[in-house]
Design a protein around this motif. Sequence first.
Motif, PDB file in Angstrom:
ATOM      1  N   ILE A  38      15.531  -0.463  -4.356  1.00  0.00           N
ATOM      2  CA  ILE A  38      16.224  -0.115  -3.218  1.00  0.00           C
ATOM      3  C   ILE A  38      17.575  -0.827  -2.812  1.00  0.00           C
ATOM      4  O   ILE A  38      19.081   0.426  -2.286  1.00  0.00           O
ATOM      5  CB  ILE A  38      15.243   0.228  -2.761  1.00  0.00           C
ATOM      6  N   ARG A  55       5.582  11.619   1.645  1.00  0.00           N
ATOM      7  CA  ARG A  55       5.299  10.320   0.829  1.00  0.00           C
ATOM      8  C   ARG A  55       7.182  10.993  -0.568  1.00  0.00           C
ATOM      9  O   ARG A  55       7.158   9.858  -1.249  1.00  0.00           O
ATOM     10  CB  ARG A  55       4.395   9.666  -0.393  1.00  0.00           C
ATOM     11  N   ILE A  76      10.023  -2.202  -7.022  1.00  0.00           N
ATOM     12  CA  ILE A  76      11.434  -1.504  -6.803  1.00  0.00           C
ATOM     13  C   ILE A  76      12.147  -1.680  -5.231  1.00  0.00           C
ATOM     14  O   ILE A  76      13.185  -0.715  -4.902  1.00  0.00           O
ATOM     15  CB  ILE A  76      10.111  -0.016  -6.559  1.00  0.00           C
ATOM     16  N   VAL A  77      11.872  -2.921  -4.149  1.00  0.00           N
ATOM     17  CA  VAL A  77      12.087  -2.689  -3.038  1.00  0.00           C
ATOM     18  C   VAL A  77      13.386  -3.277  -3.497  1.00  0.00           C
ATOM     19  O   VAL A  77      14.788  -2.594  -2.677  1.00  0.00           O
ATOM     20  CB  VAL A  77      11.755  -3.687  -2.670  1.00  0.00           C
ATOM     21  N   SER A  90      12.940   4.545  -9.774  1.00  0.00           N
ATOM     22  CA  SER A  90      13.443   2.935  -9.924  1.00  0.00           C
ATOM     23  C   SER A  90      13.843   2.436 -11.220  1.00  0.00           C
ATOM     24  O   SER A  90      15.471   1.926 -11.701  1.00  0.00           O
ATOM     25  CB  SER A  90      13.040   2.538  -9.548  1.00  0.00           C
ATOM     26  N   LEU A 103      10.517  11.108  -0.166  1.00  0.00           N
ATOM     27  CA  LEU A 103      11.206   9.678  -0.517  1.00  0.00           C
ATOM     28  C   LEU A 103      10.522   8.663  -1.310  1.00  0.00           C
ATOM     29  O   LEU A 103      11.550   8.294  -1.936  1.00  0.00           O
ATOM     30  CB  LEU A 103      11.324   9.568   1.030  1.00  0.00           C
ATOM     31  N   THR A 104      10.032   8.161  -0.896  1.00  0.00           N
ATOM     32  CA  THR A 104       9.160   6.821  -1.994  1.00  0.00           C
ATOM     33  C   THR A 104       8.646   7.428  -3.270  1.00  0.00           C
ATOM     34  O   THR A 104       8.794   6.614  -3.652  1.00  0.00           O
ATOM     35  CB  THR A 104       7.679   6.275  -0.557  1.00  0.00           C
ATOM     36  N   PHE A 155      11.526   7.348  -5.363  1.00  0.00           N
ATOM     37  CA  PHE A 155      12.708   5.864  -5.315  1.00  0.00           C
ATOM     38  C   PHE A 155      10.920   5.334  -7.157  1.00  0.00           C
ATOM     39  O   PHE A 155      11.961   4.336  -7.841  1.00  0.00           O
ATOM     40  CB  PHE A 155      12.505   4.529  -4.176  1.00  0.00           C
ATOM     41  N   GLU A 156      10.301   5.794  -6.167  1.00  0.00           N
ATOM     42  CA  GLU A 156       9.398   5.347  -6.942  1.00  0.00           C
ATOM     43  C   GLU A 156       8.896   6.009  -8.798  1.00  0.00           C
ATOM     44  O   GLU A 156       9.232   5.225  -9.393  1.00  0.00           O
ATOM     45  CB  GLU A 156       7.599   5.246  -7.129  1.00  0.00           C
ATOM     46  N   ALA A 157       9.597   6.932  -8.802  1.00  0.00           N
ATOM     47  CA  ALA A 157      10.274   7.796 -10.420  1.00  0.00           C
ATOM     48  C   ALA A 157      11.870   7.820 -10.834  1.00  0.00           C
ATOM     49  O   ALA A 157      11.447   6.857 -12.192  1.00  0.00           O
ATOM     50  CB  ALA A 157      10.238   8.917  -9.989  1.00  0.00           C
ATOM     51  N   ASN A 206       4.126   1.611   0.384  1.00  0.00           N
ATOM     52  CA  ASN A 206       5.727   1.856  -0.003  1.00  0.00           C
ATOM     53  C   ASN A 206       6.690   0.724   0.087  1.00  0.00           C
ATOM     54  O   ASN A 206       6.850  -0.143   1.465  1.00  0.00           O
ATOM     55  CB  ASN A 206       5.811   2.463   1.650  1.00  0.00           C
ATOM     56  N   ALA A 207       7.495   1.435  -0.537  1.00  0.00           N
ATOM     57  CA  ALA A 207       8.828   0.169  -1.282  1.00  0.00           C
ATOM     58  C   ALA A 207       9.959   0.984   0.059  1.00  0.00           C
ATOM     59  O   ALA A 207      10.647   0.043   0.231  1.00  0.00           O
ATOM     60  CB  ALA A 207       9.479   0.356  -2.549  1.00  0.00           C
ATOM     61  N   PRO A 266       5.187   3.655 -10.987  1.00  0.00           N
ATOM     62  CA  PRO A 266       4.308   2.660 -11.157  1.00  0.00           C
ATOM     63  C   PRO A 266       3.216   3.401 -11.211  1.00  0.00           C
ATOM     64  O   PRO A 266       2.939   4.663 -11.631  1.00  0.00           O
ATOM     65  CB  PRO A 266       4.593   1.731  -9.505  1.00  0.00           C
ATOM     66  N   ALA A 285       4.869  -2.890  -5.198  1.00  0.00           N
ATOM     67  CA  ALA A 285       6.091  -2.077  -5.160  1.00  0.00           C
ATOM     68  C   ALA A 285       6.477  -2.055  -6.657  1.00  0.00           C
ATOM     69  O   ALA A 285       7.392  -2.469  -6.286  1.00  0.00           O
ATOM     70  CB  ALA A 285       6.646  -0.804  -4.664  1.00  0.00           C
TER      71      ALA A 285
END
Lengths: 124, 762
Positions: free
Chosen positions: B716, B693, B712-713, B703, B695-696, B699-701, A70-71, A64, A55
């Motif tokens: 978070i 998805r 991204i991890v 971050s 919530l994921t 975070f992806e958008a 999935n982070a 991305p 991720a």
Amino acid sequence: MESLTAIIVGVLVAASVYLMLAPSFLRFLFGLILLSNAANLVIFASGRMTEGAPALVPEGASAPTGVVGNALPQALVLTAIVIGFGLLAFTLALAFEAYRRLRTLETEEMREAEPVEGGEETRA
Amino acid sequence: MAEDTDPNAPWITFAGIAPAAITAALFVWFLGHAPTIAAGGSIRWAWDWIPSLQVTLSFWLDGLSLMFALLITGIGALVMLYAARYLAGHKQFARFALYLFLFMLSMLGLVLADNLIALFVFWELTTFTSYLLIGFSHADPKSRRNALQALLLTAAGGLALLAGFILLGLTQGTFEISVLNAGGSLAGSAWYLPILILVLLGAFTKSAQVPFHFWLPNAMAAPTPVSAYLHSATMVKAGIYLLARMHPSLSGSEVWLWTLTLFGGVTTVFASIMALRQIDLKQTLAYTTLMALGTLTMLLGGSSGYAITGAMAFLFVHSLYKAALFLTIGLVDHATGTRDADVLGGLARVMPITALAAALAALSMAGIPPFLGFIAKEVAYSGATGSPLWPLVILLALAANALMVAVAAIVAWRPFFGPQGRLPRVPHEGPWAMLLGPVILAVLGLAFGLLPGLAALIIEPAVNAVMGTPDTGGRLKLWAGFNLPLLLSVVTLALGAVLYLRHQTLRERIARLEARGPDFDAGWDRLLEHFMAVAKGQTRIIQTGRLRDYMFVTFGVLLAAIVSGLLARNVGGLELALAGLSVREWGVAGLIVAGTVATLLTSSRVTAIVALGVVGIGVALIFIIYSAPDVAITQLLVELLIVVLFAVAALKLPMLDREGVQRHRPLDAVLAVGVGAATTVVLMLVTQAPFDRRLTEFFEASSYPDAHGRNIVNVILVDFRTLDTFGEIAVVVVAALGAYALLKGGRSLVRRSGDAAEEENK
């Protein structure tokens, strides 16, 4: 891969339950280690598993590109691993100290704070 | 009782005066509302408390609650003044004054509350504060025991009451008493009987009806002002208040009539006989209180205007004379140092005012004209003649009233006018602060008797509130003509006189009878012992003190919960998607399973540690393959640390199996396989369900734009969930500190206990 992970988790949990029911406190600790591994895998697999796409946001983009792993569960598992380690280290210290005082790690004999079996009130 | 007190100590202190003054102010305030209430009005205050559960803090001042409020604040103010002097110099007087004041407020809340739940809360507050008051002489084990007895018994009744209230509120759709009562009798409801039984349990324990009566005489362990206030005028009347308050809703059935008449009747006669038997004057009065409570219950069993008027008038007059008599007994005790009926005598010469108050109160109690007690008795007889069960009620009332005449003479005639015995102290008249209460209360009994219209201003609105309709009650009259009640009064007096003259022989006979009858008090102790035995036994079964048993139960419950959950949801078939997996995946899985099996089977510590390391590395490989490099690195590091730690520590720890061979545990294996299989099934169900998805994606958008991080991890962990990560660090630090303290501090402890052991050996 989620199905295979589910089976792995099942094996880990079964082994850890068996170990945690063992009379030796050391085996109980082994069970604890396996159980925390199983829990981490459960969290990880619940977020679905994506192969070979960490991720990351590529240079020049603001999000991305394409499907990435999935982070969120990864972040949760990271926390869980560290906390699991803290718990284990502390429990190990407890076991260490308990053995030094009681000279046994058989849980049946570690009855310092328990009533005498079949008897009343106080310990002899 | 007053052994810790110092009669010369200053008693005009804040704790002595403030409660009495505030209570007196409340009395005046309530009196100010009397005209409104007498004119048929009522006042309501309400605040939301727990709106979602329909619990409001609502108060309702009508005739019934006003009468109680006046008694509580009026007698309360006098008793508090009396107590300030009675307990002057007592080290813990401030505490006592606080308890008494809190009790007064709880009691006020109880009689004013319009919401069932609010009423219950105040009900329990009176139980609690009275526990503190009965056990005030806490150094005395008897006092503690009696306080606990009263607490357990009335609180048990309180629980039944709560259940009854909840049932009542849920089935009727409202918790407001005024709304409930406006709806008329519930006798037709399907839930009527359970509600009635539960509510009556609460009322009967609080108002000490046989067979729950024994706590009341024991509660006399409290200082005398408490007995005068709680155990005659107020708290024990809470049950009576409840019966009167709920009368419109719960009366009007055969069950109500019979239950109240029988319980009340038995209590009345039993208590009157027991009153004759006592030697301690305070105990005598305690039993006459019991008798009054029985009579009130019996009268409230009826629904006629006369029965209710009789109940309310008797309740009112009883509060006046009983508080007065208790207070005079306190004066006598204070002055002479004894309450023994056989010793006391001839005190009228040295204590004329006390004697006067006692005589007036006793005349009211005996029901001699022109006292209010006479009027109340006449109305009560009228109510009894109108009862559907009149022969029974009249007989019971007659017996009780006759015994009451005899007791009045024992309490108020002999100590003051009879022959004098040998007293422990030279008696003297009491101080004014202690005389004020009994004199006012006793004189009121006469004044209200001469001016019954004045008493009616308070009693009739109360009757109307119970009846639900105005002007249906009986009239209070000093002279009602030659009728059956008057004839009954004459018979009562004659019978009472005979009983008094023969009371010493009677006392011995009753004592002999009592010795043969059941001993409720000892029965209570046995009941408690049984409870303790059961508790101990079940603790021994549940709390075995073995780790294995606890773990077995925990995992067993877990398995049962999962399986029953799966069965209840009736989940469909599982799809085992194992096709298309490469050698790599199978290899990793094989590695983990092999490590796990090795850990299970080995008896060697080193092998187990290595095998655990293999499992950890296998899990790390899964993380690497499935796009989680950060997690994999952490896992590898932690795994390494664990192996190192164990390698250092475990070799100093004992062998896994002392015999060198691991015992087989088939039962544990079955449970373990069960829990493992259940986990697999649940995880497969989870992963086969549609995935959300959202919530994921968030975070992806966000971050990079929000947190300027490309991993991204990491973003978070250190941005979106910073506080969690901080908590995680804190956990590790705490664990490290704990481990350090254990390993470091433990060593010196061991050395010390080792030294001690060595010394013992010498």
